[in-house]
Write an enzyme that holds these catalytic residues in place. Structure first.
Site, PDB file in Angstrom:
ATOM      1  N   GLU A  44     -19.509  -6.222  10.072  1.00  0.00           N
ATOM      2  CA  GLU A  44     -20.465  -4.404  11.392  1.00  0.00           C
ATOM      3  C   GLU A  44     -21.464  -5.617  12.164  1.00  0.00           C
ATOM      4  OE1 GLU A  44     -19.154  -3.881   8.067  1.00  0.00           O
ATOM      5  OE2 GLU A  44     -18.500  -2.072   9.370  1.00  0.00           O
TER       6      GLU A  44
ATOM      7  N   ARG B  87     -25.483  -1.825   7.294  1.00  0.00           N
ATOM      8  CA  ARG B  87     -25.049  -3.041   7.146  1.00  0.00           C
ATOM      9  C   ARG B  87     -25.901  -4.251   8.270  1.00  0.00           C
ATOM     10  NH1 ARG B  87     -19.999  -4.902   3.568  1.00  0.00           N
ATOM     11  NH2 ARG B  87     -21.172  -3.950   1.972  1.00  0.00           N
TER      12      ARG B  87
ATOM     13  N   LYS C  68       0.893  -1.371   0.163  1.00  0.00           N
ATOM     14  CA  LYS C  68       0.131   0.172   0.254  1.00  0.00           C
ATOM     15  C   LYS C  68       0.727   1.174   0.122  1.00  0.00           C
ATOM     16  CE  LYS C  68      -4.200   1.498   2.116  1.00  0.00           C
ATOM     17  NZ  LYS C  68      -5.930   1.344   2.819  1.00  0.00           N
TER      18      LYS C  68
HETATM   19  C1  LIG Z   1     -18.777  -2.056   4.835  1.00  0.00           C
HETATM   20  C2  LIG Z   1     -17.883  -0.814   5.045  1.00  0.00           C
HETATM   21  N1  LIG Z   1     -16.986  -0.958   6.355  1.00  0.00           N
HETATM   22  C3  LIG Z   1     -15.987   0.085   6.343  1.00  0.00           C
HETATM   23  C4  LIG Z   1     -15.616   0.658   5.626  1.00  0.00           C
HETATM   24  C5  LIG Z   1     -14.351   1.874   5.737  1.00  0.00           C
HETATM   25  N2  LIG Z   1     -12.944   0.829   4.894  1.00  0.00           N
HETATM   26  C6  LIG Z   1     -13.361   2.063   3.575  1.00  0.00           C
HETATM   27  S1  LIG Z   1     -11.575   0.844   2.866  1.00  0.00           S
HETATM   28  C7  LIG Z   1     -10.599   0.030   4.231  1.00  0.00           C
HETATM   29  C8  LIG Z   1      -9.883  -1.274   4.094  1.00  0.00           C
HETATM   30  C9  LIG Z   1     -10.335  -1.458   3.167  1.00  0.00           C
HETATM   31  O1  LIG Z   1      -8.615  -2.651   3.269  1.00  0.00           O
HETATM   32  P1  LIG Z   1      -8.306  -3.539   1.787  1.00  0.00           P
HETATM   33  O2  LIG Z   1      -9.710  -4.170   1.402  1.00  0.00           O
HETATM   34  O3  LIG Z   1      -7.320  -4.363   2.173  1.00  0.00           O
HETATM   35  O4  LIG Z   1      -8.201  -2.227   0.915  1.00  0.00           O
HETATM   36  P2  LIG Z   1      -6.623  -1.726   0.764  1.00  0.00           P
HETATM   37  O5  LIG Z   1      -7.081  -0.174   1.643  1.00  0.00           O
HETATM   38  O6  LIG Z   1      -5.604  -2.299   1.902  1.00  0.00           O
HETATM   39  O7  LIG Z   1      -5.839  -1.293  -0.651  1.00  0.00           O
HETATM   40  C10 LIG Z   1     -12.385   0.288   5.586  1.00  0.00           C
HETATM   41  C11 LIG Z   1     -12.251  -0.297   6.281  1.00  0.00           C
HETATM   42  C12 LIG Z   1     -16.400   0.311   3.488  1.00  0.00           C
HETATM   43  N3  LIG Z   1     -15.993   1.331   3.129  1.00  0.00           N
HETATM   44  N4  LIG Z   1     -17.048  -0.675   3.900  1.00  0.00           N
END
Ligand SMILES: Cc1ncc(C[n+]2csc(CCOP(=O)(O)OP(=O)(O)O)c2C)c(N)n1
Ligand SMILES: CC(=O)[C@@H](O)[C@H](O)COP(=O)(O)O
Ligand SMILES: [Mg+2]
Length: 595
Positions: free
Chosen positions: A335, A363, A247
């Protein structure tokens, strides 16, 4: 440095004309382009930098937009937007009237599915793949999902279904071992074991779900990626490619501090240094009021527990996790689990503060009803990012919570008007309530620079509304921090005790005693909220008036009955006429009509 290649590419078909040997240079240019614009215009950075090579490889190998590509969450899709006809508009990203920060069907034919909330990509791409089969269309369908997002229940539901189909589905796991905060849980440990070669191939859980599994491979190595995607294009049925990326790749600070550079705000594009604003004399962020107050309360009450689904930094639950690691849980993007876990703990007498962004609680709606409210378990939901959140836009505004929670029996709803009010309701909830409660507060900072911490907590009387200003003719009833706009608007118009202003912290139960007095005294009532008026606080007041045969004129101010896009919070409040000027002009009109 020049961006000679990038400038030639308006669509993926331009990209496909390049020789493979030119792609690493294109990756360099694309990365630099993203950095230059996000440094000034802000937005999500690390995730998009990490998938630059993957984005190029996907559009190079697959025939987009015929082949259908779904990005999970979509915060990593900046490169995709730039390569798909939106390079020249990318500097409007997340601004009012500009590009959305997430893929959006109405924005481009290349955005096959609207995203923002995580873990939907596998189900959506599978749905497309099954539909293609039924229509007799020969297409490829690809879901790109991160290691934190794949841990969510919904992603597993998609995998479970896909494994018994022969649909043309390719799931690409972009594994960078981090979400916004470090990834958590047993699946993370499993993925680490796979990467380290500690998991025997025959024990691969994805293979056991009937996927053609390949990887892990280096997701920054373009020739390897392209070769593998070409191979997978020929494989029938569900396929799963595990790639390893970093990342923030390509910007040293973003690689080293991945949490901060998830969405760093403005930074220096050359040095990577974040441009710091002085925080001295600024009012606190509501999230910090929550996080620090929780720690303070937890010091005196060993039954207090904190739970966050994957947002320890954003919610400031991190303070509790640092202070009481045994009593604070980051459960990952889960969630539904977070809510039912809270319910389980509450059955055992724990005082559970379950902090979920308002938009993400959507959700876990059934869990709130079935596992918490129906059993009347006194879980304390802390709904951060309630109201309009700004640049994340329609997918993230926390504007529906009052409407979707108000109809649930047993559940109380409280919206504090400021930082102190938030502290006091947290304190009140920690003393033990007879019912579950949802406490909603907004993104960003309060208004009280003199906020003192720790403070003398005051217990709040359940149901009781508060008179903030005396008046004779018109009653303004507001809930939550929008009270500040009401006060400012009233201070700006010349009125001599015409308007009374009441703060309804409790949206449920309503202070009916006070409402009777208000309806008796004032022929005109204006309600103000930062959520949807359809079913929201204003609706509750109308229901009360109708039920009790009052015939007062009631005006509802709040978020109208359509999805509000992205922009600054001020711009969006202005759009909804709940900013200071909008309220001022409404109050002035009412005043003129009354005189
Ligand atoms: C249902 C939901 N919960 C929380 C989030 C907040 N959120 C956005 S990106 C993220 C992390 C995603 O991590 P990953 O899938 O590993 O992707 P990366 O950012 O590492 O590319 C979170 C928790 C969200 N977008 N949707
Ligand atoms: C993509 C996503 O869902 C999160 O990164 C979200 O943008 C976080 O919002 P805050 O910046 O309000 O924490
Ligand atoms: Mg990740």
């Amino acid at each position: 440095m020049s961006k000679k290649l990038l400038q030639q590419i308006n669509t993926p078909s331009d990209l496909r004309k390049l020789d493979p040997s030119q792609l690493p240079e294109l990756a360099r240019e694309l990365r630099e382009f993203i950095i230059d614009i996000v440094a000034v215009k802000e937005g999500h950075l690390g995730a998009s930098l990490g998938v630059v090579e993957l984005t190029i490889a996907l559009h190079y190998v697959f025939n987009t937009p015929e082949d259908l590509l779904v990005w999970d969450v979509g915060h990593q899709a900046y490169g995709h937007k730039i390569l798909t006809e939106r390079r020249t508009k990318f500097d409007t990203n997340r601004q009012l009237g500009g590009l959305s920060g997430f893929p959006k069907r109405s924005e481009s034919v290349y955005d096959t599915f609207g995203v923002g909330h995580s873990s939907t990509s596998i189900s959506a791409a599978l749905g497309m793949a099954i539909a293609s089969q039924l229509k007799g269309e020969n297409k490829h369908h690809i879901a790109v999902i991160g290691d934190a997002s794949i841990a969510s229940g919904m992603a597993f539901e998609g995998l479970n279904h896909a494994g018994v189909t022969d649909a043309d589905l390719l799931v690409i796991l972009n594994d960078n071992a981090i979400g916004i905060d470090p990834s958590v849980g047993a699946l993370k440990n499993y993925l680490t074991a796979v990467k380290e070669g500690k998991n025997p191939k025959q024990n691969n859980m994805i293979k056991s779900l009937n996927f053609d599994y390949s990887g892990p491979i280096d997701g920054h190595d373009l020739p390897t990626l392209i070769k593998e995607l070409e191979r997978l294009k020929k494989v029938k049925g569900p396929k799963f490619l595990h790639i390893i990326t970093t990342k923030g790749k390509g910007l040293q600070q973003a690689e080293e501090d991945q949490v901060k550079y998830h969405a760093p705000g403005k930074f220096d594009a050359t040095t990577g240094e974040i441009i710091k604003k002085s925080e001295e004399h600024l009012p606190p962020k509501f999230q910090d009021v929550f996080g620090l107050t929780l720690v303070e309360l937890a010091k005196n009450n060993p039954k207090i527990i904190g739970i966050t689904p994957a947002m320890p930094s954003g919610s400031s639950m991190k303070f509790m996790m640092e202070a009481f690691p045994n009593r604070a849980f980051d459960v990952g993007i889960a969630e539904q689990h977070a809510v039912t876990l809270s319910a389980g703990m509450a059955t055992q007498g724990m005082v559970v503060f379950c902090n979920i962004y308002s938009t993400f609680l959507q959700r876990a709606y059934d869990q709130v009803i079935h596992d918490v409210a129906l059993q009347n378990l006194p879980v304390i939901f802390c709904l951060d990012r309630a109201g309009l959140v700004g640049e994340d836009g329609a997918t993230h505004h926390g504007v529906f919570d009052i409407a979707y929670l108000r109809c649930i029996p047993n559940l109380m709803i409280y919206a504090p008007k400021d930082e102190i009010d938030l502290q006091n309701i947290l304190y009140t909830a920690s003393l033990g309530l007879k019912h579950p409660i949802a406490i909603r507060y907004p993104r960003g900072r309060g208004k009280n620079a003199d906020w003192k911490f720790p403070s003398d907590f005051q217990k709040i009387e359940v149901r009781k509304a508060q008179k903030l200003k005396k008046g004779k003719k018109v009653a303004i009833l507001s809930t939550g921090t929008i009270a500040t706009n009401v006060t400012a608007a009233l201070n700006e118009i010349e009125e001599d005790g015409h308007f009374a202003h009441y703060h309804f912290g409790f949206v449920k139960p309503l202070d009916e005693k006070k409402l009777h007095k208000i309806c008796d005294k004032f022929s005109t009532i204006i309600t103000v909220e930062d959520g949807v008026t359809t079913g929201g606080f204003g609706s509750a007041i109308l229901e009360f008036a109708a039920k009790n045969d009052y015939v007062n004129e009631v005006f509802l101010c709040g978020v109208p009955d359509y999805f509000i896009e992205h922009g600054t919070v001020d711009e969006l409040q202005q759009f909804c006429n709940i900013d200071v000027d909008g309220l001022k002009s409404l109050f002035s009109t009412v005043l003129e009509e009354d005189e």
